[in-house]
Design a protein around this motif. Structure first.
Motif, PDB file in Angstrom:
ATOM      1  N   ILE A 134       0.836  -1.201   0.000  1.00  0.00           N
ATOM      2  CA  ILE A 134       0.000   0.000   0.000  1.00  0.00           C
ATOM      3  C   ILE A 134       0.870   1.249   0.000  1.00  0.00           C
ATOM      4  N   ILE A 135       1.934   1.241   0.837  1.00  0.00           N
ATOM      5  CA  ILE A 135       2.847   2.389   0.874  1.00  0.00           C
ATOM      6  C   ILE A 135       3.452   2.636  -0.509  1.00  0.00           C
ATOM      7  N   LYS A 136       3.922   1.563  -1.135  1.00  0.00           N
ATOM      8  CA  LYS A 136       4.545   1.698  -2.459  1.00  0.00           C
ATOM      9  C   LYS A 136       3.557   2.267  -3.468  1.00  0.00           C
ATOM     10  N   ASP A 137       2.320   1.775  -3.429  1.00  0.00           N
ATOM     11  CA  ASP A 137       1.329   2.230  -4.405  1.00  0.00           C
ATOM     12  C   ASP A 137       0.946   3.691  -4.186  1.00  0.00           C
ATOM     13  N   VAL A 138       0.804   4.113  -2.926  1.00  0.00           N
ATOM     14  CA  VAL A 138       0.416   5.515  -2.699  1.00  0.00           C
ATOM     15  C   VAL A 138       1.564   6.463  -3.071  1.00  0.00           C
ATOM     16  N   LEU A 139       2.796   6.009  -2.874  1.00  0.00           N
ATOM     17  CA  LEU A 139       3.933   6.843  -3.269  1.00  0.00           C
ATOM     18  C   LEU A 139       4.044   6.925  -4.793  1.00  0.00           C
ATOM     19  N   ASP A 140       3.805   5.795  -5.462  1.00  0.00           N
ATOM     20  CA  ASP A 140       3.780   5.823  -6.932  1.00  0.00           C
ATOM     21  C   ASP A 140       2.666   6.747  -7.425  1.00  0.00           C
ATOM     22  N   ALA A 141       1.513   6.675  -6.742  1.00  0.00           N
ATOM     23  CA  ALA A 141       0.386   7.536  -7.116  1.00  0.00           C
ATOM     24  C   ALA A 141       0.745   9.004  -6.922  1.00  0.00           C
ATOM     25  N   TYR A 142       1.497   9.299  -5.868  1.00  0.00           N
ATOM     26  CA  TYR A 142       1.935  10.676  -5.614  1.00  0.00           C
ATOM     27  C   TYR A 142       2.873  11.160  -6.714  1.00  0.00           C
ATOM     28  N   ILE A 143       3.840  10.325  -7.064  1.00  0.00           N
ATOM     29  CA  ILE A 143       4.809  10.705  -8.093  1.00  0.00           C
ATOM     30  C   ILE A 143       4.120  10.929  -9.438  1.00  0.00           C
ATOM     31  N   ASP A 144       3.156  10.039  -9.771  1.00  0.00           N
ATOM     32  CA  ASP A 144       2.486  10.088 -11.075  1.00  0.00           C
ATOM     33  C   ASP A 144       1.219  10.953 -11.073  1.00  0.00           C
ATOM     34  N   HIS A 145       0.857  11.491  -9.899  1.00  0.00           N
ATOM     35  CA  HIS A 145      -0.414  12.229  -9.774  1.00  0.00           C
ATOM     36  C   HIS A 145      -1.575  11.365 -10.276  1.00  0.00           C
ATOM     37  N   ASP A 146      -1.590  10.120  -9.809  1.00  0.00           N
ATOM     38  CA  ASP A 146      -2.587   9.137 -10.248  1.00  0.00           C
ATOM     39  C   ASP A 146      -3.616   8.936  -9.128  1.00  0.00           C
ATOM     40  N   ALA A 147      -4.743   9.637  -9.234  1.00  0.00           N
ATOM     41  CA  ALA A 147      -5.766   9.580  -8.190  1.00  0.00           C
ATOM     42  C   ALA A 147      -6.425   8.203  -8.120  1.00  0.00           C
ATOM     43  N   GLU A 148      -6.610   7.550  -9.272  1.00  0.00           N
ATOM     44  CA  GLU A 148      -7.263   6.234  -9.285  1.00  0.00           C
ATOM     45  C   GLU A 148      -6.417   5.198  -8.544  1.00  0.00           C
ATOM     46  N   LYS A 149      -5.127   5.240  -8.750  1.00  0.00           N
ATOM     47  CA  LYS A 149      -4.242   4.305  -8.058  1.00  0.00           C
ATOM     48  C   LYS A 149      -4.250   4.589  -6.560  1.00  0.00           C
ATOM     49  N   ALA A 150      -4.329   5.845  -6.189  1.00  0.00           N
ATOM     50  CA  ALA A 150      -4.377   6.214  -4.777  1.00  0.00           C
ATOM     51  C   ALA A 150      -5.647   5.664  -4.128  1.00  0.00           C
ATOM     52  N   VAL A 151      -6.775   5.779  -4.815  1.00  0.00           N
ATOM     53  CA  VAL A 151      -8.039   5.283  -4.273  1.00  0.00           C
ATOM     54  C   VAL A 151      -8.012   3.759  -4.148  1.00  0.00           C
ATOM     55  N   ALA A 152      -7.436   3.082  -5.130  1.00  0.00           N
ATOM     56  CA  ALA A 152      -7.345   1.615  -5.075  1.00  0.00           C
ATOM     57  C   ALA A 152      -6.535   1.172  -3.856  1.00  0.00           C
ATOM     58  N   ALA A 153      -5.447   1.868  -3.580  1.00  0.00           N
ATOM     59  CA  ALA A 153      -4.634   1.551  -2.394  1.00  0.00           C
ATOM     60  C   ALA A 153      -5.403   1.886  -1.124  1.00  0.00           C
ATOM     61  N   TRP A 154      -6.113   2.992  -1.132  1.00  0.00           N
ATOM     62  CA  TRP A 154      -6.934   3.441   0.000  1.00  0.00           C
ATOM     63  C   TRP A 154      -7.952   2.378   0.387  1.00  0.00           C
ATOM     64  N   GLU A 155      -8.558   1.753  -0.600  1.00  0.00           N
ATOM     65  CA  GLU A 155      -9.580   0.742  -0.347  1.00  0.00           C
ATOM     66  C   GLU A 155      -8.999  -0.537   0.258  1.00  0.00           C
ATOM     67  N   ARG A 156      -7.727  -0.831  -0.025  1.00  0.00           N
ATOM     68  CA  ARG A 156      -7.119  -2.070   0.469  1.00  0.00           C
ATOM     69  C   ARG A 156      -6.794  -2.036   1.962  1.00  0.00           C
ATOM     70  N   ASP A 157      -6.850  -0.870   2.566  1.00  0.00           N
ATOM     71  CA  ASP A 157      -6.534  -0.786   3.992  1.00  0.00           C
ATOM     72  C   ASP A 157      -7.518  -1.593   4.830  1.00  0.00           C
ATOM     73  N   GLU A 158      -8.727  -1.795   4.326  1.00  0.00           N
ATOM     74  CA  GLU A 158      -9.718  -2.577   5.063  1.00  0.00           C
ATOM     75  C   GLU A 158      -9.224  -4.002   5.296  1.00  0.00           C
ATOM     76  N   GLU A 159      -8.485  -4.571   4.335  1.00  0.00           N
ATOM     77  CA  GLU A 159      -7.933  -5.916   4.488  1.00  0.00           C
ATOM     78  C   GLU A 159      -6.939  -5.963   5.644  1.00  0.00           C
ATOM     79  N   VAL A 160      -6.133  -4.908   5.779  1.00  0.00           N
ATOM     80  CA  VAL A 160      -5.174  -4.842   6.881  1.00  0.00           C
ATOM     81  C   VAL A 160      -5.914  -4.800   8.214  1.00  0.00           C
ATOM     82  N   ASP A 161      -6.969  -4.007   8.272  1.00  0.00           N
ATOM     83  CA  ASP A 161      -7.760  -3.910   9.501  1.00  0.00           C
ATOM     84  C   ASP A 161      -8.365  -5.260   9.881  1.00  0.00           C
ATOM     85  N   GLU A 162      -8.895  -5.964   8.894  1.00  0.00           N
ATOM     86  CA  GLU A 162      -9.506  -7.258   9.164  1.00  0.00           C
ATOM     87  C   GLU A 162      -8.479  -8.269   9.652  1.00  0.00           C
TER      88      GLU A 162
END
Length: 248
Positions: A134-162
């Motif tokens: 998730i960290i890698k994906d959000v950083l890649d999203a930051y570098i590329d200004h890719d909002a869709e990739k950021a949201v996809a990583a954001w949604e995966r945090d629920e798996e970590v919580d579970e």
């Protein structure tokens, strides 16, 4: 020519800011990986390295703070440029906290190396790998200004919580079965919670990337799979089965 020079100078400062954020992210990700490896190998020297590496992340955060304040004061950026500076400032704070939590994992690994091995520890590397991704994906999203990739990583945090919730219940049951398990299980609980919090800070970064790109917050409610606040764990049955439950 003066105007061109000012614009180019501002662009150079933004690039430098982005480079520092990228460097911080790489260090934070590596620090978490080192801490988890130290835990699984029961290697106190490796854990000590992870703790010491946190100082470099702290130093980089100070650089981001200094550069951001300077840019805000001298350049007075607006609109997208302002979001670039503010996002970098906030992301560096999240990365600094990620480094702190990774250092906490390493400190607990040092303590756990002095206790007997616990079977539930096998879940920790899986949690760690998931959070690292998730960290890698959000950083890649930051570098590329890719909002869709950021949201996809954001949604995966629920798996970590579970995963954290499941481990929480399992560790509480182990502690009730045998008082000798209390100390190592407590350390594992703190390690798992630190990793879960790292995931939360990674989702913070994802939200900042979305704001950076679109100028507004993510409209959906942040997904949460952590139900430990409502957990009710009863002693195991006579046959040893786990009665751990949660009030949903």
């Amino acid at each position: 020519m003066a105007t061109d020079h000012i614009v180019k100078s501002f662009d150079d400062e933004l690039k430098h800011l982005n480079q520092i954020i990228t460097q911080m992210g790489g260090l934070a990700e590596a620090q978490l990986q080192t801490a988890i490896e130290a835990l699984m190998r029961r290697d106190t020297d490796l854990a000590g390295q992870a703790v010491q590496n946190d100082a470099r992340i702290d130093e980089l955060e100070r650089q981001v703070d200094s550069l951001s304040v300077r840019m805000l004061a001298l350049r007075q950026p607006m609109a997208q440029d302002l979001r670039e500076v503010v996002a970098a400032l906030k992301i560096s704070s999240d990365l600094e906290r990620i480094g702190d939590y990774a250092a906490n994992v390493a400190k607990r690994a040092i303590a756990l190396a002095q206790t007997r091995p616990m079977r539930p520890a096998h879940v920790i590397p899986r949690m760690g790998r998931m959070v690292q991704a998730i960290i890698k994906d959000v950083l890649d999203a930051y570098i590329d200004h890719d909002a869709e990739k950021a949201v996809a990583a954001w949604e995966r945090d629920e798996e970590v919580d579970e995963m954290y919730t499941s481990l929480f219940r399992e560790l509480l049951t182990y502690m009730m079965e045998d008082p000798r398990n209390i100390s190592p299980c407590t350390h594992l609980l703190f390690i798992a919670k630190n990793i879960e919090r790292i995931g939360d800070h990674a989702t913070n970064i994802a939200e900042l990337v979305y704001f950076l790109v679109h100028g507004r917050e993510i409209e959906a409610v942040r997904p949460k799979g952590d139900t430990t606040s409502f957990a009710l764990v009863t002693p195991p049955n006579g046959d040893g089965t786990d009665q751990a439950k949660s009030k949903e």
